[in-house]
Design an enzyme around this catalytic site. Structure first.
Site, PDB file in Angstrom:
ATOM      1  N   TYR A 277     -92.560  19.776 -15.744  1.00  0.00           N
ATOM      2  CA  TYR A 277     -93.501  19.551 -14.633  1.00  0.00           C
ATOM      3  C   TYR A 277     -94.866  20.197 -14.852  1.00  0.00           C
ATOM      4  O   TYR A 277     -95.836  19.833 -14.207  1.00  0.00           O
ATOM      5  CB  TYR A 277     -92.945  20.119 -13.316  1.00  0.00           C
ATOM      6  CG  TYR A 277     -91.648  19.527 -12.846  1.00  0.00           C
ATOM      7  CD1 TYR A 277     -91.175  18.315 -13.330  1.00  0.00           C
ATOM      8  CD2 TYR A 277     -90.872  20.184 -11.890  1.00  0.00           C
ATOM      9  CE1 TYR A 277     -89.974  17.788 -12.900  1.00  0.00           C
ATOM     10  CE2 TYR A 277     -89.678  19.656 -11.446  1.00  0.00           C
ATOM     11  CZ  TYR A 277     -89.229  18.463 -11.962  1.00  0.00           C
ATOM     12  OH  TYR A 277     -88.043  17.951 -11.519  1.00  0.00           O
TER      13      TYR A 277
ATOM     14  N   HIS B 288     -82.341  19.001 -18.150  1.00  0.00           N
ATOM     15  CA  HIS B 288     -83.066  18.107 -17.226  1.00  0.00           C
ATOM     16  C   HIS B 288     -82.490  16.695 -17.170  1.00  0.00           C
ATOM     17  O   HIS B 288     -82.527  16.021 -16.131  1.00  0.00           O
ATOM     18  CB  HIS B 288     -84.545  18.047 -17.647  1.00  0.00           C
ATOM     19  CG  HIS B 288     -85.462  17.643 -16.544  1.00  0.00           C
ATOM     20  ND1 HIS B 288     -86.718  18.108 -16.432  1.00  0.00           N
ATOM     21  CD2 HIS B 288     -85.314  16.804 -15.495  1.00  0.00           C
ATOM     22  CE1 HIS B 288     -87.302  17.592 -15.366  1.00  0.00           C
ATOM     23  NE2 HIS B 288     -86.468  16.786 -14.787  1.00  0.00           N
TER      24      HIS B 288
HETATM   25  P1  NAP Z   1     -89.377  14.235  -2.170  1.00  0.00           P
HETATM   26  O1  NAP Z   1     -89.093  15.647  -1.909  1.00  0.00           O
HETATM   27  O2  NAP Z   1     -88.349  13.214  -1.893  1.00  0.00           O
HETATM   28  O3  NAP Z   1     -90.715  13.794  -1.412  1.00  0.00           O
HETATM   29  C1  NAP Z   1     -91.904  14.481  -1.607  1.00  0.00           C
HETATM   30  C2  NAP Z   1     -93.009  13.749  -0.891  1.00  0.00           C
HETATM   31  O4  NAP Z   1     -92.762  13.796   0.519  1.00  0.00           O
HETATM   32  C3  NAP Z   1     -94.359  14.348  -1.132  1.00  0.00           C
HETATM   33  O5  NAP Z   1     -95.300  13.307  -1.244  1.00  0.00           O
HETATM   34  C4  NAP Z   1     -94.612  15.176   0.117  1.00  0.00           C
HETATM   35  O6  NAP Z   1     -95.994  15.252   0.409  1.00  0.00           O
HETATM   36  C5  NAP Z   1     -93.908  14.357   1.168  1.00  0.00           C
HETATM   37  N1  NAP Z   1     -93.441  15.202   2.268  1.00  0.00           N
HETATM   38  C6  NAP Z   1     -92.710  16.343   2.220  1.00  0.00           C
HETATM   39  N2  NAP Z   1     -92.466  16.818   3.433  1.00  0.00           N
HETATM   40  C7  NAP Z   1     -93.057  15.976   4.297  1.00  0.00           C
HETATM   41  C8  NAP Z   1     -93.184  15.954   5.706  1.00  0.00           C
HETATM   42  N3  NAP Z   1     -92.619  16.914   6.448  1.00  0.00           N
HETATM   43  N4  NAP Z   1     -93.873  14.935   6.270  1.00  0.00           N
HETATM   44  C9  NAP Z   1     -94.467  13.969   5.505  1.00  0.00           C
HETATM   45  N5  NAP Z   1     -94.399  13.951   4.160  1.00  0.00           N
HETATM   46  C10 NAP Z   1     -93.705  14.941   3.562  1.00  0.00           C
HETATM   47  O7  NAP Z   1     -89.876  14.003  -3.674  1.00  0.00           O
HETATM   48  P2  NAP Z   1     -89.693  14.559  -5.139  1.00  0.00           P
HETATM   49  O8  NAP Z   1     -90.809  15.461  -5.476  1.00  0.00           O
HETATM   50  O9  NAP Z   1     -89.434  13.366  -5.970  1.00  0.00           O
HETATM   51  O10 NAP Z   1     -88.324  15.396  -5.135  1.00  0.00           O
HETATM   52  C11 NAP Z   1     -88.257  16.743  -4.771  1.00  0.00           C
HETATM   53  C12 NAP Z   1     -88.014  17.660  -5.950  1.00  0.00           C
HETATM   54  O11 NAP Z   1     -86.837  17.283  -6.665  1.00  0.00           O
HETATM   55  C13 NAP Z   1     -89.091  17.610  -7.037  1.00  0.00           C
HETATM   56  O12 NAP Z   1     -90.267  18.245  -6.649  1.00  0.00           O
HETATM   57  C14 NAP Z   1     -88.353  18.260  -8.187  1.00  0.00           C
HETATM   58  O13 NAP Z   1     -88.311  19.660  -8.032  1.00  0.00           O
HETATM   59  C15 NAP Z   1     -86.974  17.633  -8.041  1.00  0.00           C
HETATM   60  N6  NAP Z   1     -86.816  16.409  -8.886  1.00  0.00           N
HETATM   61  C16 NAP Z   1     -85.972  16.470  -9.939  1.00  0.00           C
HETATM   62  C17 NAP Z   1     -85.796  15.388 -10.773  1.00  0.00           C
HETATM   63  C18 NAP Z   1     -84.865  15.495 -11.931  1.00  0.00           C
HETATM   64  O14 NAP Z   1     -84.858  14.606 -12.797  1.00  0.00           O
HETATM   65  N7  NAP Z   1     -84.074  16.530 -11.979  1.00  0.00           N
HETATM   66  C19 NAP Z   1     -86.481  14.184 -10.525  1.00  0.00           C
HETATM   67  C20 NAP Z   1     -87.328  14.130  -9.421  1.00  0.00           C
HETATM   68  C21 NAP Z   1     -87.476  15.239  -8.606  1.00  0.00           C
HETATM   69  P3  NAP Z   1     -96.741  16.684   0.599  1.00  0.00           P
HETATM   70  O15 NAP Z   1     -96.626  17.413  -0.701  1.00  0.00           O
HETATM   71  O16 NAP Z   1     -98.121  16.281   0.961  1.00  0.00           O
HETATM   72  O17 NAP Z   1     -96.043  17.381   1.720  1.00  0.00           O
END
Ligand code: NAP
Length: 313
Positions: A52, A106
């Protein structure tokens, strides 16, 4: 108050809500502030990855705190023994910590013998560099293979995509992990933000309706539904302190049985990350190197900008 759940069979309990950091590093000050806000609100579990390019943002937010659970990941392009050890050392430096609480593979990499990779992971525990071994994006077969390749430790967690909109793991993996007490760390629990888009406004409406009965928002309902499952914890990402405070309100209360069933039966689906590319991604790792180098470059540029800004003050 954030609830805690047992991590696999260990004596360790981890917060059922963590904070994800994918795509952080662009607004480092605001994002570090959001992580600090999360910690102040009891979200003491932070997930990052070498890929990341956000470990340095986490470092800025956690300085010297010992009461946190820090998880990071090694990229599939670094699964050979020496390379994995080097990656871990780099993550420790980037995060400014002495020990990683949870070190995760990962994504599977079928081109490196799993025995070699797991030997490196076990040695890292023995060397005192990591505390627990986890994986991410592993299916049942890959999990069994990885566990069988280990001699001294157990895989404590599998980080996989799981949300109201993406339910692929419900076919088999969720049951397998629950039976074998492997903690599921639900990533993209808000559908990478898709939950708030036009396409899923019907789903958002259902969640809002349920939330109203509890004085909760759709976000809080979506996350509560996930953590209501026995061995599931969730790691939403937010770079906004306001959103983080809302996220913290997802824990500490319960949906009723009928509300959970109503959410269970929502039919709208978003395709999983990687989509049709998923099998290809598992058999190559060039994409991991490419993504890592892109993120590192972007992150370094932002890091430089933020250092210049603060030295001008
Ligand atoms: P997510 O948590 O499903 O969604 C994040 C999005 O939602 C961002 O655009 C955020 O915007 C928005 N958001 C968060 N809270 C909100 C609220 N209360 N109201 C409105 N919008 C809101 O997405 P993700 O980043 O894909 O997944 C989360 C974490 O999982 C990642 O950051 C990472 O650490 C992990 N991940 C792991 C893998 C893997 O392969 N292991 C893959 C993908 C993700 P704002 O930032 O503006 O709040």
């Amino acid at each position: 108050m954030i609830g805690y759940k047992k991590l696999n069979d260990t004596n360790e309990k981890i917060p059922e809500i963590g904070i994800g950091t994918w795509k952080m590093g662009q607004e480092p000050r605001t994002e570090a502030e959001a992580i600090k806000t999360a910690i102040r609100h009891g979200i003491k579990f932070i997930d990052t990855a070498e890929m990341y390019g956000s470990e340095w943002v986490v470092k800025d937010a956690i300085s010297n705190r010992k009461d946190l659970f820090i998880a990071t990941k090694v990229s599939p392009s670094h699964f050979k023994y020496e390379s994995l050890i080097e990656s871990c050392e780099a993550s420790l430096r980037n995060l400014g910590i002495k020990k990683i609480d949870l070190y995760q593979l990962h994504w599977p990499n079928h081109r490196v013998p799993i025995k070699e990779t797991m030997r490196a992971m076990e040695d890292l525990v023995d060397l005192g560099r990591i505390r627990h071994i986890g994986v991410s994006n592993f299916n049942v077969e890959e999990l069994v293979e990885a566990q069988n390749a280990m001699e001294r430790y157990e895989i404590v967690s599998n980080q996989v995509e799981y949300s109201v909109l993406t339910r692929d793991i419900e076919n088999e993996l969720l049951d397998f992990c629950t039976k074998n007490r492997i903690t599921i760390i639900a990533y993209s629990p808000l559908g990478t933000g898709a939950l708030y888009g036009n396409k899923y406004k019907n789903v958002l409406g259902i969640l809002e309706g349920i939330g109203k009965r509890h004085g909760k928002t759709a976000t809080q309902v979506a996350l509560n539904w996930l953590i209501s499952k026995k061995n599931v914890v969730a790691i939403p990402k937010s770079g906004s302190s306001e959103h983080v405070i809302e996220i913290a309100g997802a824990s500490g209360w319960s949906l009723s049985k009928s509300e959970k069933s109503e959410i269970d039966s929502i039919k709208e689906r978003k395709s999983a990350l990687g989509g049709f590319m998923y099998p290809i991604l598992k058999n190559t790792s060039w994409w991991a190197s490419a993504m890592q180098s892109f993120n590192e470059k972007r992150s370094k540029a932002h890091q430089k900008k933020s250092t210049t800004k603060s030295s001008k003050k």
